[in-house]
Design a protein around this motif. Sequence first.
Motif, PDB file in Angstrom:
ATOM      1  N   LEU A 107       0.828  -1.242   0.138  1.00  0.00           N
ATOM      2  CA  LEU A 107       0.141  -0.216   0.162  1.00  0.00           C
ATOM      3  C   LEU A 107       0.935   1.265   0.032  1.00  0.00           C
ATOM      4  O   LEU A 107       1.705   1.362   0.756  1.00  0.00           O
ATOM      5  CB  LEU A 107      -0.789  -0.089   1.174  1.00  0.00           C
ATOM      6  N   ASP A 108       0.742   2.026  -1.050  1.00  0.00           N
ATOM      7  CA  ASP A 108       1.479   3.455  -1.053  1.00  0.00           C
ATOM      8  C   ASP A 108       0.406   4.347  -0.517  1.00  0.00           C
ATOM      9  O   ASP A 108      -0.658   4.867  -1.278  1.00  0.00           O
ATOM     10  CB  ASP A 108       1.766   3.558  -2.427  1.00  0.00           C
ATOM     11  N   VAL A 109       0.950   5.308   0.563  1.00  0.00           N
ATOM     12  CA  VAL A 109      -0.105   6.153   1.073  1.00  0.00           C
ATOM     13  C   VAL A 109       0.102   7.460   0.476  1.00  0.00           C
ATOM     14  O   VAL A 109      -0.815   8.407   1.019  1.00  0.00           O
ATOM     15  CB  VAL A 109       0.018   6.175   2.761  1.00  0.00           C
ATOM     16  N   THR A 110       1.047   7.745  -0.423  1.00  0.00           N
ATOM     17  CA  THR A 110       1.231   8.953  -0.712  1.00  0.00           C
ATOM     18  C   THR A 110      -0.137   9.700  -1.470  1.00  0.00           C
ATOM     19  O   THR A 110      -0.795   8.646  -2.200  1.00  0.00           O
ATOM     20  CB  THR A 110       2.479   8.998  -1.970  1.00  0.00           C
ATOM     21  N   HIS A 111      -0.517  10.674  -1.366  1.00  0.00           N
ATOM     22  CA  HIS A 111      -1.600  11.509  -1.867  1.00  0.00           C
ATOM     23  C   HIS A 111      -3.068  11.208  -1.033  1.00  0.00           C
ATOM     24  O   HIS A 111      -3.853  11.846  -1.186  1.00  0.00           O
ATOM     25  CB  HIS A 111      -2.014  10.957  -3.335  1.00  0.00           C
TER      26      HIS A 111
END
Length: 378
Positions: free
Chosen positions: A218-222
């Motif tokens: 999971l990429d939480v950027t943004h």
Amino acid sequence: MLIVDAHQDLAWNMLTFGRDYTCSAFETRRLEQGGEAPLRNGDTLLGWPDYQRGRVALVFSTLFVTPGHRREAWETVYYHDFSQAHALYRAQVDAYHRLADQHPEKFRLVQSRADLEALLDHWEAGEQDIIKEKEPVAEQRRSEPVHQGHPVGLVILMEGAEGVREPAELEEWWRLGVRVIGPAWAGTRFCGGTREPGPLTKEGYALLEGMAEQGFVLDVTHMDEKALMQALDFYPGRIISTHANAHALLKDPDSNRHLSERAIHGLLARQAVMGVCPLNQFLLSGWKRGERRELVPLQRLVEHIDYICQRAGDARHAGLGSDFDGGYGVQSAPYEIDTVADLCKLVPLLEERGYPEMDIAAILGGNWLSVLREVLPA
Ligand SMILES: [Zn+2]
């Protein structure tokens, strides 16, 4: 030392501007002179020969499609509904497969631990062979393009997950090679995003459940802070932030684009790695394209790296996520950066700051490699 860059929108550029990343940045700039790409996106910072010079061995290459309500008039890759989104995201996956199929000596998809180790072996073991071979013919080769070198690994990252029509489809995206998903860019039906705050929605929770089941990172950027904090509590799998800076170092109180103190603290508690982003506006609040690049030295990026390391108490949680060519070019990069090859100029700056070689290697690439070794399937 190898560099890993956790965020580059290669496919978006390939499909929007027809950029050919097998060429050097210099060559692409020459070809594009006077055209649409440098006007809209700036001069490219990327190209295979530049990856070689900078020892950029691996890139998280994104699938990115602009939501229709946030599209600029000139943009061609955008969607108004989820089936359009699906088709456009799919076209970008296909573009990566084509790139790797047509130029296996230059680009390689990395989908498993075996792919990763083979790639790293190539970069490490191949080094002596190249030097050995080069010696006797150095003279005649000087003016020729680089023939030898290493393939650049591509880990596919879906940014803004609206190409996923329903969680059941995640299996198909996994099969196509996607390994990292960021649910937001602008706000999506899954959660609040940049300039569009909001929590995780019911659909967002369902997406995360499906992602965890499949083993996605999971990429939480943004993600808006509210959604990000909920995801930190809820998501059982590996969490990262690929390209956001420390909000506390910026004077932009309204922006939810960067990581708050609370978010950084939460991410550290989840053993996340955070990639910092060398876009001038993200390093000096109020800086605008066209202003003097001298105002933003690369040192400013080191401050964001150091900020994360100080909070973590070690150098295991900071990395790079340049977002080069992702809506900006050399005109908006720190003063010392001409192409991606110049990321290695961080080495002396980090040394000056007191970082030992082992820590610098971790920040420039090792930390992302540790994440990948952990999460990629055997
Ligand atoms: Zn982004």
